[in-house]
Write an enzyme that holds these catalytic residues in place. Sequence first.
Site, PDB file in Angstrom:
ATOM      1  N   ARG A   1      31.674  72.653  21.928  1.00 43.56           N
ATOM      2  CA  ARG A   1      30.876  73.349  22.891  1.00 43.56           C
ATOM      3  C   ARG A   1      31.632  74.676  23.531  1.00 43.56           C
ATOM      4  NH1 ARG A   1      26.916  69.748  23.988  1.00 43.56           N
ATOM      5  NH2 ARG A   1      27.222  67.670  23.889  1.00 43.56           N
TER       6      ARG A   1
ATOM      7  N   ASP B   1      18.176  62.570  20.602  1.00 42.96           N
ATOM      8  CA  ASP B   1      17.188  62.435  21.674  1.00 42.96           C
ATOM      9  C   ASP B   1      15.957  62.596  21.024  1.00 42.96           C
ATOM     10  OD1 ASP B   1      19.505  61.782  23.196  1.00 42.96           O
ATOM     11  OD2 ASP B   1      19.287  63.750  24.419  1.00 42.96           O
TER      12      ASP B   1
ATOM     13  N   TYR C   1      28.917  56.358  22.408  1.00 41.75           N
ATOM     14  CA  TYR C   1      29.850  57.139  21.359  1.00 41.75           C
ATOM     15  C   TYR C   1      29.702  56.338  19.829  1.00 41.75           C
ATOM     16  CZ  TYR C   1      31.703  60.052  24.683  1.00 41.75           C
ATOM     17  OH  TYR C   1      31.878  60.997  25.725  1.00 41.75           O
TER      18      TYR C   1
ATOM     19  N   ILE D   1      27.053  55.022  18.690  1.00 45.11           N
ATOM     20  CA  ILE D   1      25.856  55.285  18.011  1.00 45.11           C
ATOM     21  C   ILE D   1      25.603  56.747  17.407  1.00 45.11           C
ATOM     22  CG2 ILE D   1      23.197  55.927  18.810  1.00 45.11           C
ATOM     23  CD1 ILE D   1      23.484  53.351  20.619  1.00 45.11           C
TER      24      ILE D   1
HETATM   25  P1  ATP Z   1      23.708  68.931  22.133  1.00 49.34           P
HETATM   26  O1  ATP Z   1      22.279  68.551  22.009  1.00 49.34           O
HETATM   27  O2  ATP Z   1      24.841  68.189  21.793  1.00 49.34           O
HETATM   28  O3  ATP Z   1      24.021  69.570  23.400  1.00 49.34           O
HETATM   29  P2  ATP Z   1      23.580  71.770  21.690  1.00 49.34           P
HETATM   30  O4  ATP Z   1      23.549  72.718  20.289  1.00 49.34           O
HETATM   31  O5  ATP Z   1      22.766  72.114  22.577  1.00 49.34           O
HETATM   32  O6  ATP Z   1      23.547  70.306  21.095  1.00 49.34           O
HETATM   33  P3  ATP Z   1      25.753  73.023  23.270  1.00 49.34           P
HETATM   34  O7  ATP Z   1      27.059  72.468  23.538  1.00 49.34           O
HETATM   35  O8  ATP Z   1      24.899  72.999  24.595  1.00 49.34           O
HETATM   36  O9  ATP Z   1      25.227  72.114  22.255  1.00 49.34           O
HETATM   37  O10 ATP Z   1      25.739  74.328  22.494  1.00 49.34           O
HETATM   38  C1  ATP Z   1      26.479  74.538  21.334  1.00 49.34           C
HETATM   39  C2  ATP Z   1      26.848  75.977  21.240  1.00 49.34           C
HETATM   40  O11 ATP Z   1      25.695  76.967  21.643  1.00 49.34           O
HETATM   41  C3  ATP Z   1      28.026  76.368  22.195  1.00 49.34           C
HETATM   42  O12 ATP Z   1      28.916  77.144  21.556  1.00 49.34           O
HETATM   43  C4  ATP Z   1      27.406  77.214  23.357  1.00 49.34           C
HETATM   44  O13 ATP Z   1      28.165  78.100  23.818  1.00 49.34           O
HETATM   45  C5  ATP Z   1      26.128  77.797  22.407  1.00 49.34           C
HETATM   46  N1  ATP Z   1      25.030  77.807  23.493  1.00 49.34           N
HETATM   47  C6  ATP Z   1      24.699  76.919  24.285  1.00 49.34           C
HETATM   48  N2  ATP Z   1      23.379  77.416  25.158  1.00 49.34           N
HETATM   49  C7  ATP Z   1      23.464  78.962  24.735  1.00 49.34           C
HETATM   50  C8  ATP Z   1      22.431  79.828  25.100  1.00 49.34           C
HETATM   51  N3  ATP Z   1      21.592  79.807  26.027  1.00 49.34           N
HETATM   52  N4  ATP Z   1      22.740  81.061  24.564  1.00 49.34           N
HETATM   53  C9  ATP Z   1      23.546  81.352  23.744  1.00 49.34           C
HETATM   54  N5  ATP Z   1      24.437  80.248  23.362  1.00 49.34           N
HETATM   55  C10 ATP Z   1      24.395  79.151  23.903  1.00 49.34           C
HETATM   56 MG    MG Z   2      22.642  71.207  24.657  1.00 45.67          MG
END
Ligand code: ATP
Ligand code: MG
Length: 463
Positions: A159, A215, A363, A365
């Site tokens: 992240r 989810d 975790y 899962i």
């Molecule tokens: P999860 O469902 O596990 O949260 P996700 O893809 O939403 O998956 P995040 O940790 O929220 O996971 O984001 C993953 C990557 O995307 C990170 O590197 C984060 O900085 C980038 N990111 C998150 N939100 C944004 C946004 N609004 N604009 C640009 N990049 C983003």
């Molecule tokens: Mg997310």
Amino acid sequence: MDNSCTIKTIGIPKLHSPLDAVQFIEDNEYVLLNPVVKILPKEAERPFQGVSQQRPATPIPFDTTNKNCFQKAGPRSRIFFDSETVQVGIVTCGGLCPGLNNVIRAIVNCLNYRYGVKKPIYGFRYGYYGIANKDYISLTPEVVKDIHNLGGSYLGSSRGHQDSKIMVDNIIELGIDILVTIGGDGTQKGAHQIYEEVTKRNKQISVIGVPKTVDNDLAYVDRTFGFETAIEQAQAPILAAHQEARSVYHGIGLVKLMGRDSGFIALHASISSGDVNIVLLPEAKFTMEELIEYLIIRFKSSEHCVIVCAEGAGQDILPPTGQTDKSGNTVLQDIGLYLKSEIPKRLAEKNIESKVIYIDPSYQIRCCKANPFDAAYSTILAQMCCHAAMAGKTDMIVGSINNQYVHVPLLKATEFRKKVDKNGTYFQAMLDQTGMPEWLDLIQNRKNPNPEIASPEPKLATL
Ligand code: ATP
Ligand code: MG
């Protein structure tokens, strides 16, 4: 904001596809969001109106700017990129999800074996960090041949914000033509920023997402990979909670499942299990008083109870943490731990003895290997992603709607999160299965259509 379902391309696909013996899909083939129609005899001459409690009505005829029809995915007869020279990069970001490795493997195999892509694929390590820091490994069919048997992400994930300008500098420097982003809504918002930066620089680079959300809360699409595995994996903890609960006097088996904003896993796992008595979802508000009141009612007819709670449930009855994770997501209060301590305390205040057995399998899962359905599904999504990318499509994800594979623009896919419909089939099935009363906010919205028929459950004193 462009709300249409129009899919962008980075140029005209002029090359003949090397794929043979397949049914090619044309760009003017679309899939309707809502396939249900209601034919009214008197109005038979009028255009059909879709009817569904869960999806908006779909008016037809439609055009490509209609927000309720999606371009059909699949191999195109003409492609944009030359298999001899095309350079591909793959990244996985966000939380783990069963099926990630199946997606990585199927992309590498499809590009290599089906399209004849020659160059090894860049597999960026630890999410967008890997693109920003040029940390990558080389992916070939030989490298990925066994990874579908592993859980987690073979590439690692992370992240946290990375500068899209720096990422695009590196993408260009590495000569990448196609970037595949496997991740949740955050990842796909990040992918859209990369697309915008690439466009600003007039580069013909395709950015295609494979949506990952265990989810199953992605807008528009039916199902995301990993969801079915999660439901399957939740069965053993629920069964354990049930066995434990029924082995002690006033035993309460409490299982916390994933679901930050949408409770699909808790809902579906509970219906599948058949052993669950109370389901707590982010979409259905409750108070501790109501919960305790219902437990007291339950203990009059049974000496145990099984509660399944989504992680995002009951956040309004706890003070907010005020914290965010590295990616800016709100850190939730631990509703499971709260209920574990609060339920027996409140029951004791009413001189009712109880014992809570708490299980949090989150975790276990999310890091496990995909089940056969998800393994096949994630493989097909990956192949659809390759077809779209080779045809030069961009700023989109692949998904499925009504069992048809489709292209969804990135902005549209991240427009909103799908929520459990409390008037829908599954929520009703859960109420029927558990015998649980409808919680307060639901009672306000849904009146008994026939007041002479008594509610099957006693009304809560506090309602
Ligand atoms: P999860 O469902 O596990 O949260 P996700 O893809 O939403 O998956 P995040 O940790 O929220 O996971 O984001 C993953 C990557 O995307 C990170 O590197 C984060 O900085 C980038 N990111 C998150 N939100 C944004 C946004 N609004 N604009 C640009 N990049 C983003
Ligand atoms: Mg997310």
